[in-house]
Motif scaffolding. Structure first.
Motif, PDB file in Angstrom:
ATOM      1  N   TYR A  21       0.854  -1.184   0.000  1.00  0.00           N
ATOM      2  CA  TYR A  21       0.000   0.000   0.000  1.00  0.00           C
ATOM      3  C   TYR A  21       0.889   1.233   0.000  1.00  0.00           C
ATOM      4  CZ  TYR A  21      -3.802  -3.205   1.044  1.00  0.00           C
ATOM      5  OH  TYR A  21      -4.716  -4.231   0.978  1.00  0.00           O
ATOM      6  N   PHE A  23       0.405   4.300   0.337  1.00  0.00           N
ATOM      7  CA  PHE A  23       0.168   5.404   1.260  1.00  0.00           C
ATOM      8  C   PHE A  23      -0.125   4.896   2.673  1.00  0.00           C
ATOM      9  CE2 PHE A  23      -1.084   6.479  -3.067  1.00  0.00           C
ATOM     10  CZ  PHE A  23      -0.168   7.486  -3.322  1.00  0.00           C
ATOM     11  N   ARG A  24       0.389   3.706   2.989  1.00  0.00           N
ATOM     12  CA  ARG A  24       0.257   3.159   4.335  1.00  0.00           C
ATOM     13  C   ARG A  24       1.105   3.983   5.313  1.00  0.00           C
ATOM     14  NH1 ARG A  24       1.573  -2.516   3.964  1.00  0.00           N
ATOM     15  NH2 ARG A  24      -0.319  -3.315   4.933  1.00  0.00           N
ATOM     16  N   SER A 179      -5.225  -1.638   4.484  1.00  0.00           N
ATOM     17  CA  SER A 179      -3.985  -0.870   4.485  1.00  0.00           C
ATOM     18  C   SER A 179      -3.614  -0.405   5.894  1.00  0.00           C
ATOM     19  CB  SER A 179      -4.113   0.345   3.559  1.00  0.00           C
ATOM     20  OG  SER A 179      -5.182   1.186   3.977  1.00  0.00           O
ATOM     21  N   GLU A 346     -11.650   5.076  -4.393  1.00  0.00           N
ATOM     22  CA  GLU A 346     -10.440   5.319  -3.605  1.00  0.00           C
ATOM     23  C   GLU A 346      -9.224   4.660  -4.247  1.00  0.00           C
ATOM     24  OE1 GLU A 346     -11.583   3.736   0.104  1.00  0.00           O
ATOM     25  OE2 GLU A 346     -12.865   5.443   0.660  1.00  0.00           O
ATOM     26  N   GLY A 347      -9.430   3.458  -4.783  1.00  0.00           N
ATOM     27  CA  GLY A 347      -8.343   2.799  -5.498  1.00  0.00           C
ATOM     28  C   GLY A 347      -7.922   3.582  -6.724  1.00  0.00           C
ATOM     29  N   ASP A 350      -5.690   6.360  -5.657  1.00  0.00           N
ATOM     30  CA  ASP A 350      -4.323   5.881  -5.425  1.00  0.00           C
ATOM     31  C   ASP A 350      -3.584   5.704  -6.745  1.00  0.00           C
ATOM     32  OD1 ASP A 350      -4.703   5.849  -2.717  1.00  0.00           O
ATOM     33  OD2 ASP A 350      -5.064   3.685  -2.583  1.00  0.00           O
ATOM     34  N   ARG A 353      -2.550   9.056  -8.171  1.00  0.00           N
ATOM     35  CA  ARG A 353      -1.360   9.578  -7.499  1.00  0.00           C
ATOM     36  C   ARG A 353      -0.099   8.872  -7.996  1.00  0.00           C
ATOM     37  NH1 ARG A 353      -4.194   9.318  -1.549  1.00  0.00           N
ATOM     38  NH2 ARG A 353      -5.193  11.386  -1.558  1.00  0.00           N
ATOM     39  N   TYR A 433      -7.708   1.845 -11.413  1.00  0.00           N
ATOM     40  CA  TYR A 433      -6.464   1.843 -10.647  1.00  0.00           C
ATOM     41  C   TYR A 433      -5.336   1.152 -11.395  1.00  0.00           C
ATOM     42  CZ  TYR A 433      -2.971   0.377  -7.278  1.00  0.00           C
ATOM     43  OH  TYR A 433      -1.783   0.138  -6.658  1.00  0.00           O
TER      44      TYR A 433
END
Length: 463
Positions: A21, A23-24, A179, A346-347, A350, A353, A433
């Motif tokens: 993940y 952004f964990r 995550s 949300e995926g 990610d 990003r 994603y």
């Protein structure tokens, strides 16, 4: 044919950065269930092939090279990741990168030790491939449509008249834990191993490998994201494995969706294309024999191994406007009408990003194929979509019809290198994603699939 197996625990200390993940927040705080390095070796008396399976997020090319340099007594070594998102960060960057030095040394040594132990454990063995659909565990994670069904392959090893072990190839992201989880775990892979071990007993070894799972996960099937849900899904897979092991194969395939962004179903209950038998399902599968022949199609004691590999260079994906993609993904989150839609959005955020990360100018990857009797094993780099495995099965079936030589096809993903996600070209029109996070240009998946098909065609037929 002689087959060996060994496994060892992979220790991950608290404070270790975790992979999977992007952004964990935080590092490992403890262990939920232990990670493992497993190894299987096959020897025909002339050459030996070794398959190492690591509970890690990915295997980069430098780790494969280091492991090959450390291993002795093996003519060909594949190194594959389970793709757990609750293990150590081993350098999982789209397009590939260097493995952190400490893990490069630790994992290459562990692979060498485990392969050596598998070699020492080799015994004369026969084997069969059992394949069929698995319901209720994996589904296309970026779409609502489609039944939650994927193909499941179980390679059964029999030695001295008893089942010695099974290799399960599961094309599902092993991502049940969220995550926010900071406990080390093999996730779904470990849950399947435990459930099968409970059912098959201490005398049977268990190995679980990731298939072509780039677009498949438990997002639409899981009922929670904790240890109890791991147990539930692991039990579903294990029970289906037992059904396939105990059930005769049926050859008739069914036609699935033609949507290139969804898995194309090409298997009937109890068999995959290319795994044959009588119309009443009386043949249990395709395999090999250590002497004489096994039920189905096999080889004699002096039957051989054969393999081919090829390095391919993939073009990077053209630069994108990451800010615009991020804004669109944020709009998708605000418009989400239910939890699954929100998780998909949300995926996608990610992925948007990650789209800002500049891909390397060239992406190198190794594509490989091995023939073990009438089993064709493909080792695909990175995260291929399920459609890649189905394309290979269909191509093999067409070749069977021309040559009259039935063979089973089993496809591993996450093997020998990590170019990242490999969506089919038609999927690049969607802002999902996997497409957003991919570093490779459209057509990369098709290049890899064609390469494997060429390698399969170049393999010598069994005696």
């Amino acid at each position: 044919m002689r087959v060996g197996f060994a496994a060892q625990t992979l220790t991950v200390p608290p404070g270790t950065p975790m992979g999977g993940y992007a952004f964990r927040e935080g590092t490992a705080t403890g262990t939920l269930d232990p990670l493992r390095v497993s190894a299987i070796t096959w020897s025909d008396g002339v050459r030996r092939f070794g398959l190492a399976l690591i509970d890690a997020i990915c295997v980069n090319a430098d780790l494969t090279q280091a492991a090959r340099a450390a291993v002795s007594g093996v003519d060909l070594l594949w190194v594959a990741a389970s793709h757990t998102h609750a293990g150590p960060e081993t350098g999982c960057v789209p397009g590939g990168t260097a493995t952190p030095p400490d893990w490069l040394a630790t994992l290459s040594t562990a692979v060498a030790d485990t392969i050596a132990a598998a070699r020492r454990a080799e015994t004369g063995a026969s084997g069969l491939v059992h394949s069929g659909p698995l319901h209720g565990v994996g589904a296309v994670r970026s779409h609502y449509a489609g039944e939650p069904r994927v193909p499941l392959d179980v390679v059964e090893i029999v030695s001295e008249g008893r089942r010695a072990g099974v290799l399960v190839v599961l094309p599902v992201h092993p991502t049940v834990l969220p995550s926010e989880n900071l406990l080390v775990s093999a996730d779904l892979t470990g849950a399947v191993r435990r459930a099968l071990a409970d059912r098959l007993g201490p005398g049977t070894w268990i190995a679980v490998a990731a298939g072509a799972a780039g677009d498949i996960s438990t997002r639409r099937t899981r009922q929670g994201q904790d240890a109890s849900e791991l147990d539930r899904l692991g039990a579903l897979v294990a029970d289906r494995c037992l059904e396939l092991l105990d059930k005769a194969a049926a050859p008739a395939p069914e036609t699935g969706s033609t949507d290139s962004s969804a898995p194309r179903v090409g298997w009937a209950d109890g068999s995959a294309p290319g795994i044959g038998g009588a119309s009443d399902g009386s043949a249990p599968g395709i395999g090999w024999a250590s002497g004489g022949s096994a039920p189905g199609i096999g080889w004699a004691a002096d039957g051989d191994l054969d393999w081919r590999s090829r390095r391919v260079t993939l073009e990077p994906k053209p630069p994108v406007d990451a800010n615009a993609l991020i804004a669109a993904a944020e709009d998708g989150i605000r418009a989400a009408s239910d939890p699954i839609a929100a998780r998909i959005a949300e995926g996608n955020l990610d992925g948007a990003r990650m789209a800002a990360v500049v891909a390397p100018p060239e992406i190198e990857a190794e594509v490989a194929a091995v023939r073990i009797g009438d089993l064709l094993l493909a080792g695909l780099p990175g995260e291929p979509f399920l459609s890649a495995a189905e394309d290979l099965r269909l191509a093999n079936r067409a070749r069977e019809e021309q040559q009259g030589c039935p063979r089973a096809v089993v496809v591993l993903g996450y093997t020998n290198a990590y170019p990242g996600y490999l969506p089919p070209a038609a999927a690049y029109g969607s802002a999902t994603y996997e497409v957003l996070a991919s570093a490779a240009a459209p057509g990369s998946a098709e290049l890899i699939t064609r390469t494997v098909a060429d390698l399969f065609a170049a393999l010598t037929p069994p005696p």
